[in-house]
Design a protein around this motif. Sequence first.
Motif, PDB file in Angstrom:
ATOM      1  N   HIS A  54       0.521  -1.140  -0.312  1.00 14.33           N
ATOM      2  CA  HIS A  54      -0.050  -0.560  -0.108  1.00 14.33           C
ATOM      3  C   HIS A  54       1.052   1.432  -0.226  1.00 14.33           C
ATOM      4  O   HIS A  54       1.931   0.790   0.548  1.00 14.33           O
ATOM      5  CB  HIS A  54      -0.966   0.093   1.234  1.00 14.33           C
ATOM      6  CG  HIS A  54      -1.475  -1.471   1.368  1.00 14.33           C
ATOM      7  ND1 HIS A  54      -2.645  -1.499   0.967  1.00 14.33           N
ATOM      8  CD2 HIS A  54      -1.169  -2.417   2.346  1.00 14.33           C
ATOM      9  CE1 HIS A  54      -3.076  -2.896   0.982  1.00 14.33           C
ATOM     10  NE2 HIS A  54      -2.135  -3.139   2.022  1.00 14.33           N
ATOM     11  N   THR A  55       0.289   2.056  -0.834  1.00 11.46           N
ATOM     12  CA  THR A  55       1.739   3.766  -1.144  1.00 11.46           C
ATOM     13  C   THR A  55       0.851   4.436  -0.267  1.00 11.46           C
ATOM     14  O   THR A  55       1.163   5.967   0.206  1.00 11.46           O
ATOM     15  CB  THR A  55       1.853   4.162  -1.941  1.00 11.46           C
ATOM     16  OG1 THR A  55       0.248   4.140  -3.004  1.00 11.46           O
ATOM     17  CG2 THR A  55       2.695   2.822  -3.187  1.00 11.46           C
ATOM     18  N   ARG A  56      -0.065   4.140   0.383  1.00  8.98           N
ATOM     19  CA  ARG A  56      -1.300   5.962   0.816  1.00  8.98           C
ATOM     20  C   ARG A  56      -1.906   5.048   1.929  1.00  8.98           C
ATOM     21  O   ARG A  56      -2.197   5.921   2.874  1.00  8.98           O
ATOM     22  CB  ARG A  56      -2.612   5.553  -0.031  1.00  8.98           C
ATOM     23  CG  ARG A  56      -1.924   5.822  -1.356  1.00  8.98           C
ATOM     24  CD  ARG A  56      -3.406   6.503  -2.218  1.00  8.98           C
ATOM     25  NE  ARG A  56      -3.480   6.755  -3.682  1.00  8.98           N
ATOM     26  CZ  ARG A  56      -4.571   6.755  -4.559  1.00  8.98           C
ATOM     27  NH1 ARG A  56      -5.407   6.580  -4.252  1.00  8.98           N
ATOM     28  NH2 ARG A  56      -3.709   6.612  -6.009  1.00  8.98           N
ATOM     29  N   GLU A  57      -2.118   3.835   2.520  1.00  3.84           N
ATOM     30  CA  GLU A  57      -2.419   3.542   4.180  1.00  3.84           C
ATOM     31  C   GLU A  57      -1.180   2.542   4.811  1.00  3.84           C
ATOM     32  O   GLU A  57      -0.795   2.001   3.837  1.00  3.84           O
ATOM     33  CB  GLU A  57      -3.551   3.376   4.303  1.00  3.84           C
ATOM     34  CG  GLU A  57      -4.026   1.906   2.872  1.00  3.84           C
ATOM     35  CD  GLU A  57      -4.267   2.683   1.749  1.00  3.84           C
ATOM     36  OE1 GLU A  57      -5.550   3.244   1.531  1.00  3.84           O
ATOM     37  OE2 GLU A  57      -3.638   1.089   1.407  1.00  3.84           O
ATOM     38  N   ASP A  58      -1.765   2.963   6.191  1.00  7.53           N
ATOM     39  CA  ASP A  58      -0.747   1.363   6.810  1.00  7.53           C
ATOM     40  C   ASP A  58      -1.854   0.780   7.312  1.00  7.53           C
ATOM     41  O   ASP A  58      -3.364   1.449   7.167  1.00  7.53           O
ATOM     42  CB  ASP A  58      -0.453   3.126   8.495  1.00  7.53           C
ATOM     43  CG  ASP A  58       0.634   4.036   8.351  1.00  7.53           C
ATOM     44  OD1 ASP A  58       1.372   3.269   7.740  1.00  7.53           O
ATOM     45  OD2 ASP A  58       0.727   4.400   8.124  1.00  7.53           O
ATOM     46  N   CYS A  72       5.616 -10.748   4.731  1.00  7.37           N
ATOM     47  CA  CYS A  72       6.063  -9.180   4.790  1.00  7.37           C
ATOM     48  C   CYS A  72       7.450  -8.793   4.714  1.00  7.37           C
ATOM     49  O   CYS A  72       8.548  -9.976   5.148  1.00  7.37           O
ATOM     50  CB  CYS A  72       5.716  -8.670   6.402  1.00  7.37           C
ATOM     51  SG  CYS A  72       6.294  -7.641   7.215  1.00  7.37           S
ATOM     52  N   ASP A  73       7.965  -8.165   3.680  1.00 10.92           N
ATOM     53  CA  ASP A  73       9.337  -8.261   3.031  1.00 10.92           C
ATOM     54  C   ASP A  73       9.270 -10.162   2.785  1.00 10.92           C
ATOM     55  O   ASP A  73       8.915 -10.234   2.357  1.00 10.92           O
ATOM     56  CB  ASP A  73      10.092  -7.473   3.710  1.00 10.92           C
ATOM     57  CG  ASP A  73      10.075  -6.315   3.547  1.00 10.92           C
ATOM     58  OD1 ASP A  73       9.939  -5.796   3.183  1.00 10.92           O
ATOM     59  OD2 ASP A  73      10.609  -5.787   4.574  1.00 10.92           O
ATOM     60  N   LEU A  87       1.137  -3.486   9.156  1.00  6.91           N
ATOM     61  CA  LEU A  87       1.922  -3.178   8.088  1.00  6.91           C
ATOM     62  C   LEU A  87       1.871  -1.502   7.550  1.00  6.91           C
ATOM     63  O   LEU A  87       0.935  -1.687   7.155  1.00  6.91           O
ATOM     64  CB  LEU A  87       1.127  -4.991   7.061  1.00  6.91           C
ATOM     65  CG  LEU A  87       1.033  -5.699   7.168  1.00  6.91           C
ATOM     66  CD1 LEU A  87      -0.198  -6.490   6.503  1.00  6.91           C
ATOM     67  CD2 LEU A  87       1.989  -6.664   7.027  1.00  6.91           C
ATOM     68  N   PRO A  88       3.058  -1.248   7.972  1.00  7.48           N
ATOM     69  CA  PRO A  88       3.215   0.491   7.479  1.00  7.48           C
ATOM     70  C   PRO A  88       2.867   0.011   6.061  1.00  7.48           C
ATOM     71  O   PRO A  88       3.336  -1.075   5.413  1.00  7.48           O
ATOM     72  CB  PRO A  88       4.540   0.398   8.303  1.00  7.48           C
ATOM     73  CG  PRO A  88       4.692  -0.751   9.547  1.00  7.48           C
ATOM     74  CD  PRO A  88       4.100  -1.708   8.749  1.00  7.48           C
ATOM     75  N   VAL A  91       5.588  -1.181   3.047  1.00  7.01           N
ATOM     76  CA  VAL A  91       6.345  -2.579   3.390  1.00  7.01           C
ATOM     77  C   VAL A  91       5.580  -3.547   2.188  1.00  7.01           C
ATOM     78  O   VAL A  91       4.472  -3.645   2.097  1.00  7.01           O
ATOM     79  CB  VAL A  91       6.341  -3.228   4.587  1.00  7.01           C
ATOM     80  CG1 VAL A  91       6.655  -4.007   5.294  1.00  7.01           C
ATOM     81  CG2 VAL A  91       6.950  -1.630   5.563  1.00  7.01           C
ATOM     82  N   PRO A  92       6.225  -4.052   1.031  1.00 10.20           N
ATOM     83  CA  PRO A  92       5.153  -5.931   0.692  1.00 10.20           C
ATOM     84  C   PRO A  92       4.778  -6.409   1.350  1.00 10.20           C
ATOM     85  O   PRO A  92       5.014  -7.082   2.317  1.00 10.20           O
ATOM     86  CB  PRO A  92       6.489  -6.293   0.070  1.00 10.20           C
ATOM     87  CG  PRO A  92       7.822  -5.243  -0.002  1.00 10.20           C
ATOM     88  CD  PRO A  92       7.378  -4.754   1.300  1.00 10.20           C
ATOM     89  N   HIS A  93       3.266  -6.994   1.170  1.00  5.61           N
ATOM     90  CA  HIS A  93       2.954  -8.061   2.270  1.00  5.61           C
ATOM     91  C   HIS A  93       1.947  -8.861   1.799  1.00  5.61           C
ATOM     92  O   HIS A  93       1.507  -8.422   0.651  1.00  5.61           O
ATOM     93  CB  HIS A  93       2.720  -7.651   3.494  1.00  5.61           C
ATOM     94  CG  HIS A  93       1.428  -6.412   3.013  1.00  5.61           C
ATOM     95  ND1 HIS A  93       1.866  -5.571   3.078  1.00  5.61           N
ATOM     96  CD2 HIS A  93       0.301  -7.381   3.206  1.00  5.61           C
ATOM     97  CE1 HIS A  93       0.497  -4.266   2.988  1.00  5.61           C
ATOM     98  NE2 HIS A  93      -0.824  -6.063   3.174  1.00  5.61           N
TER      99      HIS A  93
END
Length: 155
Positions: A54-58, A72-73, A87-88, A91-93
Amino acid sequence: MTMPYLAQPDQQQKLEWLDGGQFAVLLDSAATDGQLTVGRFTVDKGEAPPYHMHTREDEVFMLLKGSALLWCDDQQMELTEGGIVFLPRNVPHGYRITSDTADLLMMCTPAGIEGMFRHAGRDMATPRPEGYEISPDLLAEAADLHGQIVVGPPR
């Protein structure tokens, strides 16, 4: 105390999602003045979104029922019933449901991700077209429009 928004279960929008699962929109941008999206997934074994970020939200999600593998990563973890993960953004998940069924609560801040689910999913209040499925192209389009980056296939 003032309650600015209340929606009983029969008032919450339910969308058909990946692999025939269901995503219920519990709180959206309109209900929270853009601050928060809350949704609930009801899915079956094997359900797995593409590996993404996500590029806009946690994002926070809690596994209310069931079990899943979470990536996650470069880390792989097991998520069990009652487990919660933060998941900030950026961060790929991804995850894969390993139990027969699962119930997940998702919270994202700020709001807006519900637009992706509405764009690609099917409102379950409407008749289901024969052979309905969410195509990879439609999912990619919805993700792109709402700040999601598909990093790879489901794991």
